[in-house]
Design an enzyme around this catalytic site. Sequence first.
Site, PDB file in Angstrom:
ATOM      1  N   LYS A 143     -22.827 -30.973 -47.351  1.00 34.00           N
ATOM      2  CA  LYS A 143     -23.984 -30.225 -47.233  1.00 34.00           C
ATOM      3  C   LYS A 143     -24.747 -29.502 -48.504  1.00 34.00           C
ATOM      4  O   LYS A 143     -25.501 -30.183 -49.501  1.00 34.00           O
ATOM      5  CB  LYS A 143     -24.085 -29.096 -46.239  1.00 34.00           C
ATOM      6  CG  LYS A 143     -23.816 -29.801 -44.825  1.00 34.00           C
ATOM      7  CD  LYS A 143     -24.092 -28.930 -43.693  1.00 34.00           C
ATOM      8  CE  LYS A 143     -23.894 -29.695 -42.296  1.00 34.00           C
ATOM      9  NZ  LYS A 143     -25.258 -30.447 -41.766  1.00 34.00           N
ATOM     10  N   ASP A 175     -12.323 -27.009 -42.872  1.00 33.51           N
ATOM     11  CA  ASP A 175     -13.677 -27.805 -42.734  1.00 33.51           C
ATOM     12  C   ASP A 175     -14.761 -26.685 -43.084  1.00 33.51           C
ATOM     13  O   ASP A 175     -15.471 -25.848 -42.165  1.00 33.51           O
ATOM     14  CB  ASP A 175     -13.942 -28.713 -41.621  1.00 33.51           C
ATOM     15  CG  ASP A 175     -15.176 -29.371 -41.610  1.00 33.51           C
ATOM     16  OD1 ASP A 175     -15.869 -29.080 -42.814  1.00 33.51           O
ATOM     17  OD2 ASP A 175     -15.336 -30.143 -40.736  1.00 33.51           O
ATOM     18  N   PHE A 225     -16.686 -29.108 -34.744  1.00 31.75           N
ATOM     19  CA  PHE A 225     -17.544 -30.329 -35.073  1.00 31.75           C
ATOM     20  C   PHE A 225     -17.066 -30.525 -36.776  1.00 31.75           C
ATOM     21  O   PHE A 225     -17.060 -30.060 -37.579  1.00 31.75           O
ATOM     22  CB  PHE A 225     -19.234 -29.862 -35.008  1.00 31.75           C
ATOM     23  CG  PHE A 225     -19.872 -31.351 -35.714  1.00 31.75           C
ATOM     24  CD1 PHE A 225     -20.232 -32.230 -34.488  1.00 31.75           C
ATOM     25  CD2 PHE A 225     -20.177 -31.502 -36.717  1.00 31.75           C
ATOM     26  CE1 PHE A 225     -21.020 -33.243 -34.813  1.00 31.75           C
ATOM     27  CE2 PHE A 225     -20.945 -32.657 -37.140  1.00 31.75           C
ATOM     28  CZ  PHE A 225     -21.271 -33.617 -36.359  1.00 31.75           C
TER      29      PHE A 225
HETATM   30  C1  LIG Z   1     -18.484 -28.668 -40.411  1.00 29.88           C
HETATM   31  C2  LIG Z   1     -18.812 -29.634 -40.490  1.00 29.88           C
HETATM   32  N1  LIG Z   1     -18.085 -30.956 -40.871  1.00 29.88           N
HETATM   33  C3  LIG Z   1     -18.572 -32.113 -40.946  1.00 29.88           C
HETATM   34  C4  LIG Z   1     -19.949 -32.397 -40.651  1.00 29.88           C
HETATM   35  C5  LIG Z   1     -20.189 -33.844 -41.009  1.00 29.88           C
HETATM   36  O1  LIG Z   1     -21.148 -33.918 -42.103  1.00 29.88           O
HETATM   37  P1  LIG Z   1     -21.976 -35.095 -42.304  1.00 29.88           P
HETATM   38  O2  LIG Z   1     -23.325 -34.911 -41.117  1.00 29.88           O
HETATM   39  O3  LIG Z   1     -22.728 -35.042 -43.602  1.00 29.88           O
HETATM   40  O4  LIG Z   1     -21.338 -36.311 -42.161  1.00 29.88           O
HETATM   41  C6  LIG Z   1     -20.759 -31.371 -40.410  1.00 29.88           C
HETATM   42  C7  LIG Z   1     -22.252 -31.766 -40.048  1.00 29.88           C
HETATM   43  O5  LIG Z   1     -22.894 -30.808 -39.341  1.00 29.88           O
HETATM   44  C8  LIG Z   1     -20.328 -30.196 -40.191  1.00 29.88           C
HETATM   45  O6  LIG Z   1     -21.179 -29.130 -40.001  1.00 29.88           O
END
Ligand SMILES: Cc1ncc(COP(=O)(O)O)c(C=O)c1O
Length: 400
Positions: A252, A223, A135
Amino acid sequence: MKNLKARGQIVLSPVLGKYFDDFEVGSGKGSYLFDVNGKKYLDFASGIACCVTGHCHPRVVAAAKKQTEKLIHTCIGVAYYEPYVKLAEELQKIAPMKNAQAFFCQSGSEAVEAAIKLAKYATKKPGILAFQGGFHGRTLGALSVTTSKMKYREGYEPLLPEIYVAPFDLKVVEGLIKSHPNKIAGVIIEPILGEGGYVVVEAAFLKKLRQLCDKHGLLLIFDEVQTGIGHTGKWFACEHARVAPDIITLAKGIASGFPLGACLAKPEIMARWSPGAHGSTFGGNPVNCAAAIATLKVIREEKLLSNAAKLGSYLKVNLQKLQKKFPIIKEVRGIGLMLGVDFGNSELTKTIMNYCLEKGLVLISTGANGTVLRFIPALNISKKQIDEGLGIFASALENV
Ligand SMILES: Cc1ncc(COP(=O)(O)O)c(C=O)c1O
């Protein structure tokens, strides 16, 4: 006056998904949330892994207040300002790669967008390889490399071209790379799958993936939007595997809940990104950067990494004890204060989640089918609060 839910149903887009039907929050302090009627809840979700220093940590609040009175916005495109540069300096000190340089944005999805754009631009190759169950966000680029829930993609395809999705099998990964020569710019992976269900990617896999990227000239993107900033007991989850990426994405927890994202990369890669090839008006806003600087300081000075490691182990051992007692728990997994309890059954997970909320514990689900409850409290949670949460969770297991 109608309640928030009733008012929201009139004015809010129905697209917004909800973990709970009727939860209306008024305020937060430390590891607790208070609903609009004043009922207290122990928060093991910390705003989906954002509030790493707890809700409204006084030092984070003070830093943001001070910055708000000094300068709210100008845009880094217009002028250099202290918090943007200072935060980049602080991140350079802790980043898993040497002399990392920063680009700031507002969210995790935008950090991933930046990483994808940077990889494509720097290598002049069009493709990105991602992993099944990953994700990376909801914007169109980030969604293109997201497969944790296929529902997220429905209605939006075609997405980005030249996206290759592999299983966690290095032979398949190498096969894809070899069969698409000069096509793949980089590989994106979460060291622990967050929305994919708190599945830890083995250190040996990450090490071999690093070697594969080096062998074929691909950029490795970690990520760490969900894993980053201390949850696993280290600043970044990749430190457990002793593997450094070329590019890392953060958001986050970076600013204790203020909206900030970051894409960090090795300087030789950033050097290939021409001025103006990417940008963001609000990215690295002074107030958010001030909150992030304070967050990093609090984590360092209050020794929150070791607290997350220590209390994470304590929590895991106790969840494993509960697993022995209650076979409805199929697996307990994760590192530090980023733990998942898999029930293998989404209805049961939802029932337990709702029971816990009723009893004053906020736990939210994750995983492709929503069968996992995630335990991702603030890094400064106390042992007493962990015990309080375990007590409520155990009573849920007994009663459902
Ligand atoms: C690993 C990862 N990357 C990207 C995102 C996307 O972040 P945002 O919701 O701040 O756009 C998330 C959100 O849960 C995530 O867990």
